[in-house]
Design an enzyme around this catalytic site. Structure first.
Site, mmCIF file in Angstrom:
data_model
loop_
_atom_site.group_PDB
_atom_site.id
_atom_site.type_symbol
_atom_site.label_atom_id
_atom_site.label_comp_id
_atom_site.label_asym_id
_atom_site.label_seq_id
_atom_site.Cartn_x
_atom_site.Cartn_y
_atom_site.Cartn_z
ATOM 1 N N TRP A 1 -3.700 -1.801 -1.429
ATOM 2 C CA TRP A 1 -3.744 -3.088 -2.127
ATOM 3 C C TRP A 1 -4.195 -4.071 -1.071
ATOM 4 O O TRP A 1 -3.473 -4.350 -0.120
ATOM 5 C CB TRP A 1 -2.370 -3.454 -2.684
ATOM 6 C CG TRP A 1 -2.403 -4.689 -3.528
ATOM 7 C CD1 TRP A 1 -3.057 -4.845 -4.725
ATOM 8 C CD2 TRP A 1 -1.795 -5.953 -3.255
ATOM 9 N NE1 TRP A 1 -2.877 -6.109 -5.215
ATOM 10 C CE2 TRP A 1 -2.116 -6.822 -4.338
ATOM 11 C CE3 TRP A 1 -1.029 -6.443 -2.226
ATOM 12 C CZ2 TRP A 1 -1.674 -8.135 -4.407
ATOM 13 C CZ3 TRP A 1 -0.583 -7.756 -2.284
ATOM 14 C CH2 TRP A 1 -0.897 -8.588 -3.365
ATOM 15 N N LYS B 1 3.207 -2.909 -6.966
ATOM 16 C CA LYS B 1 4.605 -2.803 -7.382
ATOM 17 C C LYS B 1 5.536 -3.453 -6.370
ATOM 18 O O LYS B 1 6.507 -4.084 -6.731
ATOM 19 C CB LYS B 1 4.992 -1.325 -7.536
ATOM 20 C CG LYS B 1 6.405 -1.107 -8.036
ATOM 21 C CD LYS B 1 6.581 -1.618 -9.449
ATOM 22 C CE LYS B 1 7.976 -1.433 -9.963
ATOM 23 N NZ LYS B 1 8.155 -2.090 -11.282
ATOM 24 N N HIS C 1 6.365 -33.668 -23.365
ATOM 25 C CA HIS C 1 6.015 -34.586 -22.257
ATOM 26 C C HIS C 1 4.658 -34.256 -21.661
ATOM 27 O O HIS C 1 4.437 -34.436 -20.472
ATOM 28 C CB HIS C 1 7.118 -34.534 -21.184
ATOM 29 C CG HIS C 1 8.432 -35.024 -21.685
ATOM 30 N ND1 HIS C 1 8.729 -36.347 -21.855
ATOM 31 C CD2 HIS C 1 9.515 -34.342 -22.133
ATOM 32 C CE1 HIS C 1 9.943 -36.489 -22.351
ATOM 33 N NE2 HIS C 1 10.447 -35.280 -22.519
ATOM 34 N N CYS D 1 0.881 -1.172 0.000
ATOM 35 C CA CYS D 1 0.000 0.000 0.000
ATOM 36 C C CYS D 1 0.912 1.215 0.000
ATOM 37 O O CYS D 1 2.111 1.105 0.129
ATOM 38 C CB CYS D 1 -0.850 0.034 1.269
ATOM 39 S SG CYS D 1 -1.878 -1.388 1.471
ATOM 40 N N GLU E 1 10.404 -14.811 -18.172
ATOM 41 C CA GLU E 1 10.070 -13.404 -17.939
ATOM 42 C C GLU E 1 9.141 -12.903 -19.040
ATOM 43 O O GLU E 1 8.185 -12.171 -18.772
ATOM 44 C CB GLU E 1 11.332 -12.552 -17.859
ATOM 45 C CG GLU E 1 11.086 -11.067 -17.690
ATOM 46 C CD GLU E 1 10.261 -10.701 -16.456
ATOM 47 O OE1 GLU E 1 10.084 -11.559 -15.561
ATOM 48 O OE2 GLU E 1 9.762 -9.558 -16.400
ATOM 49 N N ARG F 1 1.700 1.318 -6.033
ATOM 50 C CA ARG F 1 1.870 0.410 -4.878
ATOM 51 C C ARG F 1 0.553 -0.274 -4.512
ATOM 52 O O ARG F 1 0.494 -1.065 -3.582
ATOM 53 C CB ARG F 1 2.391 1.166 -3.659
ATOM 54 C CG ARG F 1 3.780 1.757 -3.818
ATOM 55 C CD ARG F 1 4.147 2.577 -2.604
ATOM 56 N NE ARG F 1 4.252 1.746 -1.421
ATOM 57 C CZ ARG F 1 5.361 1.087 -1.094
ATOM 58 N NH1 ARG F 1 6.416 1.176 -1.878
ATOM 59 N NH2 ARG F 1 5.416 0.343 -0.026
ATOM 60 N N LYS G 1 5.416 -11.278 -18.439
ATOM 61 C CA LYS G 1 5.060 -9.939 -18.926
ATOM 62 C C LYS G 1 3.719 -9.964 -19.651
ATOM 63 O O LYS G 1 2.856 -9.129 -19.428
ATOM 64 C CB LYS G 1 6.151 -9.451 -19.877
ATOM 65 C CG LYS G 1 6.747 -8.102 -19.713
ATOM 66 C CD LYS G 1 6.597 -7.454 -18.389
ATOM 67 C CE LYS G 1 7.690 -7.893 -17.449
ATOM 68 N NZ LYS G 1 7.384 -7.938 -16.053
ATOM 69 N N ASN H 1 0.812 0.851 6.089
ATOM 70 C CA ASN H 1 1.327 -0.047 5.067
ATOM 71 C C ASN H 1 2.040 -1.172 5.796
ATOM 72 O O ASN H 1 2.909 -0.933 6.631
ATOM 73 C CB ASN H 1 2.309 0.681 4.131
ATOM 74 C CG ASN H 1 2.969 -0.306 3.167
ATOM 75 O OD1 ASN H 1 2.330 -1.277 2.751
ATOM 76 N ND2 ASN H 1 4.232 -0.095 2.863
ATOM 77 N N GLY H 2 1.648 -2.403 5.490
ATOM 78 C CA GLY H 2 2.290 -3.559 6.126
ATOM 79 C C GLY H 2 1.238 -4.588 6.468
ATOM 80 O O GLY H 2 0.119 -4.543 5.965
ATOM 81 N N GLU I 1 0.952 -10.499 -17.047
ATOM 82 C CA GLU I 1 0.772 -9.367 -16.116
ATOM 83 C C GLU I 1 -0.006 -8.225 -16.740
ATOM 84 O O GLU I 1 -0.852 -7.616 -16.107
ATOM 85 C CB GLU I 1 2.150 -8.810 -15.745
ATOM 86 C CG GLU I 1 2.871 -9.547 -14.671
ATOM 87 C CD GLU I 1 4.114 -8.797 -14.262
ATOM 88 O OE1 GLU I 1 4.141 -8.334 -13.130
ATOM 89 O OE2 GLU I 1 5.034 -8.686 -15.094
HETATM 90 C C1 AGP Z 1 6.493 -7.093 -11.554
HETATM 91 O O1 AGP Z 1 6.454 -6.991 -12.956
HETATM 92 C C2 AGP Z 1 7.218 -8.320 -11.279
HETATM 93 N N1 AGP Z 1 6.674 -9.287 -12.232
HETATM 94 C C3 AGP Z 1 7.118 -8.847 -9.882
HETATM 95 O O2 AGP Z 1 6.996 -10.236 -9.999
HETATM 96 C C4 AGP Z 1 8.358 -8.479 -9.081
HETATM 97 O O3 AGP Z 1 9.487 -8.879 -9.834
HETATM 98 C C5 AGP Z 1 8.357 -9.216 -7.746
HETATM 99 O O4 AGP Z 1 7.197 -8.838 -7.032
HETATM 100 C C6 AGP Z 1 9.611 -8.875 -6.931
HETATM 101 O O5 AGP Z 1 9.617 -7.513 -6.645
HETATM 102 P P1 AGP Z 1 11.024 -6.844 -6.202
HETATM 103 O O6 AGP Z 1 11.930 -6.932 -7.378
HETATM 104 O O7 AGP Z 1 10.676 -5.432 -5.825
HETATM 105 O O8 AGP Z 1 11.528 -7.644 -5.030
#
Ligand code: AGP
Length: 578
Positions: free
Chosen positions: A72, A573, A474, A2, A451, A27, A455, A96-97, A458
């Site tokens: 969030w 984020k 397989h 958050c 990755e 966030r 992407k 936040n937490g 996401e």
């Molecule tokens: C966001 O696009 C990433 N896919 C997400 O998985 C991020 O890499 C992960 O949450 C780790 O975040 P950090 O790099 O801030 O630790």
């Protein structure tokens, strides 16, 4: 997870809070709210949905003290009742937490006659502070006791009825103080304060702040000073600079940032990986994928056994450390709870720790024995691009520094420019209506396709899976039918023919095949429908080139689908909860 923010000073706090919240939306943004002090009374306005909804219902008015929150959801659905701020008795706060013992505290408070409206852990914290404040009659004492009562992580901004001040408490969640020319701000992260100031202080665990026209910071009942820092990039750097989305801006920054990082570390004495018998890389999400790229490079060039772990699994796994183990955490935010927990585990075992981090002085940066900053600047798009690419580059730089015959890593940008101008729309048009997209690769290319697959998921919400190329047959190949998209990365000559034969297997079943390759595939032109070439340079550099087209392809697919590219649904984020 958050975002929290506060302002106290000579200016009207309300527009400052709203502007700051907009710069914290990355966030988390399923609900938001503001509490402001006016005529000695705390008023709260909160709403489900994005900040713009909150802004539309705000009363006109002036207040010099306010706190705000963008959420969030962790405890309780993303709705208006669970939105922050929460007020219990004399205490209004944003958080936040995550509070781990909130059920126990809720039971205790209800036995004392408290009732609660929301399902959040945050409201319980407000109740606890209110309860002990009534006993202590000194908010300092109460806030100093918090760490003995509340278990979990919290960055709190607090208003107390009848007191024209803002209080803040920091424990395991990030919190900074902004020093403006006419007051003070507090926030979860730098973007929230940049419209007012670039001077800030990073609070440490158990810091308590009392802010009025002066800033007092206490820790363990002692008044202390914290270093005043200056954020060097301009406010504009956190804005879009004319691009349609933060993500597009951040992808376009990659060539400059890649050359800059190589230059910054060129003369820098960094950790010597060869001192270690084995390396453990621990991270989450895209950072984990970058760790896998690092593994392939370290094992291939330095012959050091390297294992890569998802942090949320690592922290509950059996450890086999020896004193020559190196623990590397990779994190853009430096605040990811599972990665921090894993780092603390390694530290408890006396293992040397390196943090590969973007956010300066973040928790992981400060907990690690050594830290290497990727210098990606603020990454506002929730889905990472430039930070991931620079994490991969950091591993390439560290490996290269150990080589007797070093690769030339300068001017990588000139191999990236053409990839930025390639027309991805044509290919995106073939993909954006699909329900499934498969990615396949071998070895380092497999890591890269992980990755690329993430992407697409996401930001375009299309289901995607990544498979080791040799594994598809397989089982999963049963899902391949006419026009099923299969995307592959091929940069390794040694396994070219193997991956080609796997692609032939899917092509034979009618798949649409796209290949990103640094190897000329003319003789296989019946195998693929589209190909995007990257320059053949060396194994250290090609991963950074190979992922770029697939970041832009995901962007274009999401664009065609009308998705919220910078703030995809359900995501945040920085995942500062477990
Ligand atoms: C966001 O696009 C990433 N896919 C997400 O998985 C991020 O890499 C992960 O949450 C780790 O975040 P950090 O790099 O801030 O630790």
């Amino acid at each position: 997870m958050c975002g929290i923010i506060g302002y106290i000073g000579k200016k009207n706090s309300i527009p400052i809070i709203i502007e700051g919240l907009k710069n914290l939306e990355y966030r988390g943004y399923d609900s938001s709210g503001i509490a402001y002090l006016k005529d000695n009374k705390v008023s709260i306005v909160k709403e489900e949905g994005k900040i713009s909804k909150l802004e539309s219902i705000l009363p006109k008015g002036i207040s010099n003290i306010a706190i705000g929150h963008t959420r969030w959801a962790t405890h309780g659905a993303p709705n208006k009742i669970n939105a922050h701020p929460h007020k219990v008795g004399k205490i209004t706060l944003v958080h936040n937490g995550i509070i781990e013992n909130y059920q126990e505290l809720k039971k205790f408070l209800m036995e004392k006659g408290y009732t609660f409206k929301s399902d959040t852990d945050t409201e319980i914290v407000a109740g606890i502070i209110d309860y002990y404040y009534a006993l202590d009659e000194d908010i300092h004492v109460t806030l100093s006791h918090l760490k003995d009562i509340v278990k979990g992580s919290y960055a709190l901004a607090i208003l107390v009825d009848g007191i024209d001040k803002i209080y803040a408490v920091k424990y395991k969640s990030p919190l900074i103080i902004g020093i403006t020319k006419d007051g003070y701000m507090l926030a979860s992260d730098i973007p929230a304060i940049l419209s007012e100031t670039n001077k800030y202080i990073i609070l440490e665990d158990n810091d308590i702040c009392e802010i009025s026209d002066t800033l007092n910071i206490f820790n363990n009942y002692k008044k202390i000073k914290r270093e005043e820092l200056e954020y060097l990039d301009s406010y504009d750097s956190a804005l879009k600079n004319g691009y349609a989305h933060y993500m597009l801006k951040e992808i376009n920054e990659e060539p400059f940032l890649v050359d800059r990082l190589v230059g910054l570390l060129d003369k820098e004495k960094t950790i010597n990986l060869k001192k270690y018998s084995n390396i453990e890389i621990v991270a989450c999400g895209s950072a984990y994928h970058a760790g896998l790229v690092g593994k392939y490079l370290i094992e291939k060039y330095l012959n050091i056994k390297t294992d890569v772990y998802i942090a949320s699994e690592y922290r509950y796994s059996k450890m086999f450390y020896n004193k020559k183990t190196l623990f590397i955490s990779v994190s853009q935010s430096g605040e990811t709870a599972d990665t921090i927990a894993s780092l603390n585990l390694a530290k408890e075992h006396g293992i040397h720790t390196l943090g590969i981090v973007n956010t300066v002085k973040s928790t992981i940066a400060r907990l690690s024995d050594e830290v290497l900053y990727i210098n990606a600047g603020i990454e506002c798009a929730v889905a990472t691009t430039k930070a991931y690419s620079l994490q991969c580059l950091m591993f390439a730089i560290l490996v290269n520094k150990c080589l007797k015959k070093k690769y030339n890593l300068n001017n990588i940008s000139k191999h990236m420019e053409s990839l930025l101008t390639f027309d991805y729309k044509k290919i995106a048009n073939k993909l954006y209506k699909k329900e499934d997209i498969f990615f396949i690769g071998r070895q380092i290319d497999y890591a890269l396709t992980m990755e690329a697959s993430l992407k697409i998921k996401e930001i375009s919400y299309i289901h995607s899976e990544c498979y080791a190329a040799g594994e598809l047959k397989h089982g999963t190949i049963s899902l391949i039918e006419k026009d099923t998209p299969v995307i592959s990365i091929i940069t390794d000559n040694n396994i070219l023919d193997k991956t080609i034969s796997n692609l032939k297997e899917v092509k034979a079943r009618g798949a649409y095949v796209l290949i990103v390759s640094s190897i000329n595939l003319d003789k296989y032109d019946d195998l693929y429908d589209d190909v995007i070439y990257i320059d053949k340079i060396n194994d250290l550099v090609e991963p950074i080139l190979a992922i770029l087209p697939l970041q832009l392809l995901a962007y274009n697919v999401a664009l065609l689908r009308g998705c919220d590219i910078d703030k995809p649904r359900n995501l945040a984020k920085s995942v500062t909860v477990e």
